[in-house]
Design a protein around this motif. Structure first.
Motif, mmCIF file in Angstrom:
data_model
loop_
_atom_site.group_PDB
_atom_site.id
_atom_site.type_symbol
_atom_site.label_atom_id
_atom_site.label_comp_id
_atom_site.label_asym_id
_atom_site.label_seq_id
_atom_site.Cartn_x
_atom_site.Cartn_y
_atom_site.Cartn_z
ATOM 1 N N ASP A 81 -10.361 11.556 12.482
ATOM 2 C CA ASP A 81 -10.144 10.292 11.776
ATOM 3 C C ASP A 81 -9.185 10.495 10.601
ATOM 4 O OD1 ASP A 81 -13.492 8.869 12.112
ATOM 5 O OD2 ASP A 81 -11.783 8.968 13.459
ATOM 6 N N ALA A 82 -8.485 9.405 10.284
ATOM 7 C CA ALA A 82 -7.558 9.471 9.168
ATOM 8 C C ALA A 82 -8.328 9.684 7.873
ATOM 9 C CB ALA A 82 -6.743 8.194 9.106
ATOM 10 N N LYS A 83 -7.749 10.441 6.968
ATOM 11 C CA LYS A 83 -8.380 10.708 5.674
ATOM 12 C C LYS A 83 -7.857 9.786 4.596
ATOM 13 C CE LYS A 83 -9.055 14.925 4.472
ATOM 14 N NZ LYS A 83 -8.880 16.372 4.145
ATOM 15 N N THR A 84 -7.203 8.713 4.976
ATOM 16 C CA THR A 84 -6.597 7.821 4.003
ATOM 17 C C THR A 84 -7.109 6.395 4.190
ATOM 18 O OG1 THR A 84 -4.734 7.377 5.478
ATOM 19 C CG2 THR A 84 -4.494 9.218 3.953
ATOM 20 N N THR A 85 -7.022 5.617 3.114
ATOM 21 C CA THR A 85 -7.381 4.206 3.130
ATOM 22 C C THR A 85 -6.219 3.402 2.600
ATOM 23 O OG1 THR A 85 -9.698 4.766 2.709
ATOM 24 C CG2 THR A 85 -9.044 2.476 2.382
ATOM 25 N N GLN A 86 -5.782 2.403 3.374
ATOM 26 C CA GLN A 86 -4.661 1.563 2.987
ATOM 27 C C GLN A 86 -5.047 0.094 3.199
ATOM 28 O OE1 GLN A 86 -1.831 4.139 5.732
ATOM 29 N NE2 GLN A 86 -0.585 2.877 4.340
ATOM 30 N N PRO A 87 -4.481 -0.809 2.392
ATOM 31 C CA PRO A 87 -4.732 -2.231 2.661
ATOM 32 C C PRO A 87 -4.117 -2.604 4.003
ATOM 33 C CG PRO A 87 -3.031 -1.959 0.987
ATOM 34 C CD PRO A 87 -3.603 -0.598 1.242
ATOM 35 N N PRO A 88 -4.743 -3.492 4.750
ATOM 36 C CA PRO A 88 -4.221 -3.817 6.079
ATOM 37 C C PRO A 88 -2.878 -4.531 6.057
ATOM 38 C CG PRO A 88 -6.134 -5.169 5.558
ATOM 39 C CD PRO A 88 -6.039 -4.138 4.495
ATOM 40 N N SER A 89 -2.618 -5.313 5.022
ATOM 41 C CA SER A 89 -1.357 -6.047 4.997
ATOM 42 C C SER A 89 -0.927 -6.348 3.571
ATOM 43 C CB SER A 89 -1.476 -7.358 5.781
ATOM 44 O OG SER A 89 -2.419 -8.205 5.185
ATOM 45 N N MET A 90 0.378 -6.529 3.405
ATOM 46 C CA MET A 90 0.960 -6.905 2.118
ATOM 47 C C MET A 90 2.214 -7.719 2.384
ATOM 48 S SD MET A 90 0.856 -3.406 -0.126
ATOM 49 C CE MET A 90 1.600 -4.234 -1.520
ATOM 50 N N ASP A 91 2.528 -8.592 1.435
ATOM 51 C CA ASP A 91 3.790 -9.324 1.468
ATOM 52 C C ASP A 91 4.644 -8.889 0.288
ATOM 53 O OD1 ASP A 91 2.258 -12.468 2.490
ATOM 54 O OD2 ASP A 91 2.948 -10.749 3.670
ATOM 55 N N CYS A 92 5.956 -8.998 0.466
ATOM 56 C CA CYS A 92 6.876 -8.679 -0.617
ATOM 57 C C CYS A 92 8.101 -9.570 -0.475
ATOM 58 C CB CYS A 92 7.291 -7.211 -0.530
ATOM 59 S SG CYS A 92 8.481 -6.708 -1.787
ATOM 60 N N ALA A 93 8.586 -10.094 -1.596
ATOM 61 C CA ALA A 93 9.796 -10.908 -1.568
ATOM 62 C C ALA A 93 11.013 -10.015 -1.403
ATOM 63 C CB ALA A 93 9.906 -11.729 -2.843
ATOM 64 N N GLU A 94 11.958 -10.481 -0.624
ATOM 65 C CA GLU A 94 13.197 -9.725 -0.414
ATOM 66 C C GLU A 94 13.890 -9.458 -1.741
ATOM 67 O OE1 GLU A 94 16.097 -11.828 1.892
ATOM 68 O OE2 GLU A 94 16.997 -9.979 2.653
ATOM 69 N N GLY A 95 14.336 -8.214 -1.914
ATOM 70 C CA GLY A 95 15.011 -7.821 -3.144
ATOM 71 C C GLY A 95 14.080 -7.283 -4.217
ATOM 72 N N ARG A 96 12.788 -7.519 -4.059
ATOM 73 C CA ARG A 96 11.834 -6.993 -5.031
ATOM 74 C C ARG A 96 11.330 -5.627 -4.575
ATOM 75 N NH1 ARG A 96 10.043 -11.251 -8.345
ATOM 76 N NH2 ARG A 96 9.239 -9.556 -9.635
ATOM 77 N N ALA A 97 10.696 -4.932 -5.490
ATOM 78 C CA ALA A 97 10.112 -3.638 -5.148
ATOM 79 C C ALA A 97 8.808 -3.851 -4.374
ATOM 80 C CB ALA A 97 9.838 -2.831 -6.403
ATOM 81 N N ALA A 98 8.647 -3.062 -3.328
ATOM 82 C CA ALA A 98 7.387 -3.069 -2.576
ATOM 83 C C ALA A 98 6.606 -1.821 -2.968
ATOM 84 C CB ALA A 98 7.663 -3.075 -1.081
ATOM 85 N N ASN A 99 5.384 -2.029 -3.427
ATOM 86 C CA ASN A 99 4.528 -0.919 -3.844
ATOM 87 C C ASN A 99 3.333 -0.842 -2.905
ATOM 88 O OD1 ASN A 99 5.626 -0.091 -6.713
ATOM 89 N ND2 ASN A 99 5.632 -2.324 -6.611
ATOM 90 N N LEU A 100 3.300 0.211 -2.097
ATOM 91 C CA LEU A 100 2.248 0.337 -1.100
ATOM 92 C C LEU A 100 1.269 1.423 -1.533
ATOM 93 C CD1 LEU A 100 5.149 -0.282 0.613
ATOM 94 C CD2 LEU A 100 3.446 -0.436 2.414
ATOM 95 N N PRO A 101 0.004 1.050 -1.765
ATOM 96 C CA PRO A 101 -0.973 2.030 -2.237
ATOM 97 C C PRO A 101 -1.671 2.761 -1.099
ATOM 98 C CG PRO A 101 -1.943 -0.142 -2.233
ATOM 99 C CD PRO A 101 -0.542 -0.314 -1.722
ATOM 100 N N CYS A 102 -2.185 3.936 -1.430
ATOM 101 C CA CYS A 102 -2.944 4.727 -0.461
ATOM 102 C C CYS A 102 -3.992 5.542 -1.212
ATOM 103 C CB CYS A 102 -1.997 5.648 0.303
ATOM 104 S SG CYS A 102 -2.821 6.719 1.512
ATOM 105 N N ASN A 103 -5.210 5.503 -0.739
ATOM 106 C CA ASN A 103 -6.274 6.337 -1.296
ATOM 107 C C ASN A 103 -6.545 7.510 -0.381
ATOM 108 O OD1 ASN A 103 -6.895 4.950 -3.691
ATOM 109 N ND2 ASN A 103 -7.986 3.394 -2.532
ATOM 110 N N HIS A 104 -6.624 8.678 -0.965
ATOM 111 C CA HIS A 104 -6.949 9.903 -0.206
ATOM 112 C C HIS A 104 -7.831 10.769 -1.084
ATOM 113 C CE1 HIS A 104 -3.189 10.915 -2.368
ATOM 114 N NE2 HIS A 104 -2.611 9.973 -1.642
ATOM 115 N N SER A 105 -9.010 10.251 -1.382
ATOM 116 C CA SER A 105 -9.889 10.870 -2.373
ATOM 117 C C SER A 105 -10.424 12.227 -1.936
ATOM 118 C CB SER A 105 -11.054 9.933 -2.697
ATOM 119 O OG SER A 105 -11.776 9.642 -1.523
ATOM 120 N N THR A 106 -10.400 12.533 -0.647
ATOM 121 C CA THR A 106 -10.926 13.820 -0.173
ATOM 122 C C THR A 106 -9.822 14.825 0.123
ATOM 123 O OG1 THR A 106 -10.968 13.063 2.123
ATOM 124 C CG2 THR A 106 -12.959 12.691 0.806
ATOM 125 N N ILE A 107 -8.633 14.583 -0.395
ATOM 126 C CA ILE A 107 -7.507 15.474 -0.112
ATOM 127 C C ILE A 107 -7.795 16.881 -0.644
ATOM 128 C CG2 ILE A 107 -6.268 14.915 -2.248
ATOM 129 C CD1 ILE A 107 -3.667 14.939 -0.549
#
Lengths: 113, 111
Positions: free
Chosen positions: B1-27
């Motif tokens: 199984d994957a050791k990471t947790t990510q939100p299932p979906s995100m929106d971002c406006a064109e031209g803006r910064a997209a910040n995608l989070p990831c949790n990996h607390s057991t790394i």
């Protein structure tokens, strides 16, 4: 920029038939991988290959599957007797060392009827 | 199984910064954080990876927290072509370990 290529892009076969999926890894790479992705599901690891041997395989990679590097450029995945559930996208990947970045090909869509 | 947790979906406006989070607390100490993306049904595309320092390349920046339990992938100026599923993957530094993909985050860049 060098890239991994795969042929065919789409393969349709009848259940029980053998299929061979072909990959040409990046030329100086030594480590090769197959992954698959059933429609709508996660990308799953099948097998890794180095120095003409399987390095690791998943439980998906049963006796119906085999891999081969028949010459200096190709890397193949054979499914001996296809099942309906083998229908998926199959991705080949390669890397030049471990633990280095794996680069993926565009995939072969296998449809088993 | 994957050791990471990510939100299932995100929106971002064109031209803006997209910040995608990831949790990996057991790394573990010998595990890298890799990011790939998959546009439609194409092969996964490598973006960036890091161990503990922040990394930047021509595609993105990777910010890893000091405790290494989470990270953020930053696409500085998102375009419509960045619409894809983004995968955060933790992978051992040693050996020829396979990539373990989770479900990722589906990023939609909106005009």
């Amino acid at each position: 920029e060098p890239e991994v290529t795969q042929t065919p892009s789409h393969q349709v076969t009848q259940m029980g038939q053998e299929v061979i999926l072909r990959c040409v890894p990046i030329s100086n790479h030594l480590y090769f991988y197959w992954y698959r992705q059933i429609l709508g599901q996660k990308v799953e690891f099948l097998v890794s290959f180095y120095n003409n041997e399987i390095s690791e395989k998943s439980e998906i990679f049963d006796d119906q599957f085999s891999v081969e590097r028949p010459d200096g450029s190709n890397f193949t995945l054979k499914i001996r007797s296809t099942k309906l559930e083998d229908s998926a996208m199959y991705f080949c990947a390669s890397s030049d060392r471990v633990p280095d970045t794996q680069y993926f090909g565009p995939g072969t869509r296998l449809t088993v009827l | 199984d994957a050791k990471t947790t990510q939100p299932p979906s995100m929106d971002c406006a064109e031209g803006r910064a997209a910040n995608l989070p990831c949790n990996h607390s057991t790394i573990s100490g010998n595990e890298y954080v890799y990011w790939y993306r998959q546009i439609h049904s194409q092969g996964p595309q490598y973006i960036i990876h890091g161990l503990k320092n922040n990394e930047t390349n021509e595609m993105a920046s990777l910010i890893i927290t000091e405790d290494r339990k989470s990270s953020t992938l930053i696409l500085p100026h998102a375009t419509l072509r960045d619409t894809a599923v983004y995968y955060c993957i933790v992978r051992s530094y040693s050996g020829n370990t396979p990539l373990v993909f989770g479900k990722g985050t589906r990023l939609s860049v909106i005009a």
